[in-house]
Every structure is written in C-alpha cells, then in structure tokens.
Design an enzyme around this catalytic site. Structure first.
Site, PDB file in Angstrom:
ATOM      1  N   ALA A 158     131.473  16.912  29.337  1.00 53.42           N
ATOM      2  CA  ALA A 158     130.556  17.860  28.690  1.00 53.42           C
ATOM      3  C   ALA A 158     129.577  17.117  27.804  1.00 53.42           C
ATOM      4  CB  ALA A 158     131.355  18.845  27.846  1.00 53.42           C
ATOM      5  N   LYS A 159     128.391  17.676  27.665  1.00 52.84           N
ATOM      6  CA  LYS A 159     127.450  17.141  26.676  1.00 52.84           C
ATOM      7  C   LYS A 159     127.784  17.871  25.374  1.00 52.84           C
ATOM      8  CE  LYS A 159     122.607  15.805  26.283  1.00 52.84           C
ATOM      9  NZ  LYS A 159     122.826  14.421  25.888  1.00 52.84           N
TER      10      LYS A 159
END
Ligand code: PMP
Length: 309
Positions: A158-159
């Site tokens: 995930a960012k």
C-alpha cells in the site's frame, strides 16, 4: 530558492467533495490519521496540463485504503475527475497532484472502526525533483540501515503514510551523509528500492529489478518494464543480492516524481549514465508527453478560462 510553505499558498484544494480555499483545507489535531498513521496517498504527475495515468493512481488509492481496512467514500472515477478539475482550477502546466485519504476524529483509539474517512486532492507546479545536472548525470544513493519490512509486519504494497517513516529516516540519514537518496534492502537483505522510487540494474544490456513483494509495484516501474520489452530489452524480475550491484553497468530509479532517474553512485561505487538508461529515460519522456489518448474534451486545462495550461 524561496520555499513557500504548503499551507500558505493561493488557490483551491478539493476536500471531501467540494473545493475549499487552499489555506482553509485543514484537519483537526485529534485525527486518527495523524496519531495512528491511518492514511494513504497518491502522487500523479501533470505534463503540459494533462495528468499521466490518473485513473490508475485513483484505483491504487482505493487499493491502498483497502489494505488498511478503510473505504474511500468516492469512487475511483470520481477521484479521477476531481483530480482533473483541481489541476484545471489551479492552472497547472507541469506539476504534481497529491490525493490523500485519512481517518478522521470520531474516535481516538488504535481501533479505526467508526472513524470517518476524509479525502483531499491538491495540485501544484513542480517540474522536477532533482536539478537538471542530477537528472543528466545521476544521483548518489547510500545503502540504509533501515529495511523494508515483511508483508506480515506492515501493509507493504500500500502507499500508506505510516510506511513512509522508514523512508524519512533513511532519506534524512543519507542526506546528512551528503547523498541524494537512500537504497533500502528488505527484511531478508535483498535489494528493495529507494525512498520514493523503484530500482533497476542494467547488466549486459538487460534490466534486472527486484520482485515487488516488500514495496510498491510502481506505476512507473510497470510502464518502464513495458517500454523496455517493447524495444527488445530483456527484463528480469528477481531477488537481487546487494553484492550484485558490483556487476551492474548502470543503475536507475523509476517513480512518478523521479521519472527515470539515473544513479551515478551507490555508496562509494560509481556508475556511468549508460545507453540503456538514457534510451528508457527518453522513451518515458516521450510517452508522458505523447498525444492524450483521451478525447480532447477531457484534456485538462484545454479550456482554462485564463488561457493558462
Ligand atoms: N516506492 C515508493 C516508496 C514510492 O513512494 C514510489 C512513488 N509513488 C514508488 C516506489 C514508485 O511508484 P510510482 O511509479 O507509482 O510513482
């Protein structure tokens, strides 16, 4: 260069579905996102007034939120449209768009349940991350003592804002030692990535890049892999030991902000900016500025009232 603080600029920021004056786009100090890192974000580039792969970034924002177990209350298509409108209203020609989503103030506890999810999109002029000299001659990386964690320790794909602590620690340490950026290994000791970009080695004319299992599989990384394969360059995604850096002829980074960025040294090992890096940097530059594949009505800024693009 005078630095203008990011909370003191003119214009508008899209916040929870409507445009707010830039300086009024604020959140409360008791926000889950601030205390417990409940936040995800994106970075999109604007070239000649057009957003590059904005729809992909909007989808990734959703995917990142899902990894953190929260739902963004706007569809990816709505976010994409909002990003385009933000760029249009700001009159951005060559810049950057920052969508961000975070858990709000309904409760302050580790549990995220019940916290409302907020979303903002801001855009600003930002032609390049590094100086023209660094873009041409490359940047210097320092191998960090900080590592990318295992997928069962953190939401590594995930960012996620919380993961950027690792990058900030590594980057600050590298910059304090006179380098431009840090090279992170993963929890197993394999080569992983830089603090805001993915990494490629060129060995005997072929690309070698780490498998994206402890870090973001960058949109630029995927784009460059496709460009390389289209032009007949072999690409090997595999586990890379740090010792293999000694065998590389060229090293470069890829990222939305970094684009294709040559590396001229890793620690005390120098690299030239070779043919393969230059060819891919040129191909990427051409692609992002190529004619918009969308109908012209969707071209951001095409009808900006003040004529700016
Ligand atoms: N890794 C990290 C840690 C990043 O912040 C970024 C930039 N988003 C990337 C890789 C590259 O991703 P992209 O090419 O999608 O920008």
């Amino acid at each position: 260069m005078t630095l203008v603080p990011f909370d003191d600029r003119d214009g508008v920021i899209w916040l929870d579905g409507a445009f707010a004056p830039w300086r009024e786009a604020r959140l409360h100090v008791l926000s889950h996102g601030l205390h417990y890192g409940g936040g995800v974000f994106e970075g999109v580039r604007v070239y000649g007034g057009r957003l590059f792969k904005s729809a992909e970034h909007a989808l990734r924002l959703h995917a990142s939120a899902q990894e953190l177990n929260f739902r963004i209350p706007f569809t990816a298509a709505e976010l994409d449209a909002a990003a385009r409108e933000t760029v249009r209203r700001q009159g951005i020609s060559d810049g950057y768009v920052r969508p961000v989503a975070w858990r709000g103030s309904e409760q302050i506890s580790v549990s995220g349940t019940g916290a409302r999810v907020h979303v903002a999109i801001a855009a600003w002029e930002w032609p390049h991350v590094f100086s023209a000299a660094s873009q041409d001659q490359g940047i210097r990386l320092k191998t960090s003592r900080w590592r990318r964690p295992s997928p069962d320790t953190a939401p590594v794909r995930a960012k996620a804002a919380s993961l950027y602590n690792i990058g900030t620690l590594a980057r600050d340490e590298a910059e304090a030692a006179g380098y431009d950026d840090a090279l992170l290994l993963d929890f197993r000791g394999y080569v992983a990535e830089a603090t805001g970009a993915n990494l490629f080695l060129v060995v005997d004319g072929a690309l070698h890049t780490p498998i994206a299992d402890t870090f973001l599989n960058g949109i630029t990384r995927q784009t460059v892999i496709a460009l390389a394969r289209e032009s007949g360059i072999a690409v090997h995604e595999r586990r890379i030991q740090p010792e293999e850096l000694a065998r590389a002829d060229e090293v470069f980074l890829t990222g939305t902000a970094y684009e294709v960025q040559p590396v001229r040294a890793v620690d005390d090992r120098p690299y030239g900016v070779g043919r393969t890096t230059t060819a891919l940097a040129d191909a990427y530059r051409r692609l992002v500025r190529a004619a918009d594949p969308l109908p012209s009505a969707d071209r951001v800024g095409a009808d900006a009232p003040d004529g700016r693009r």
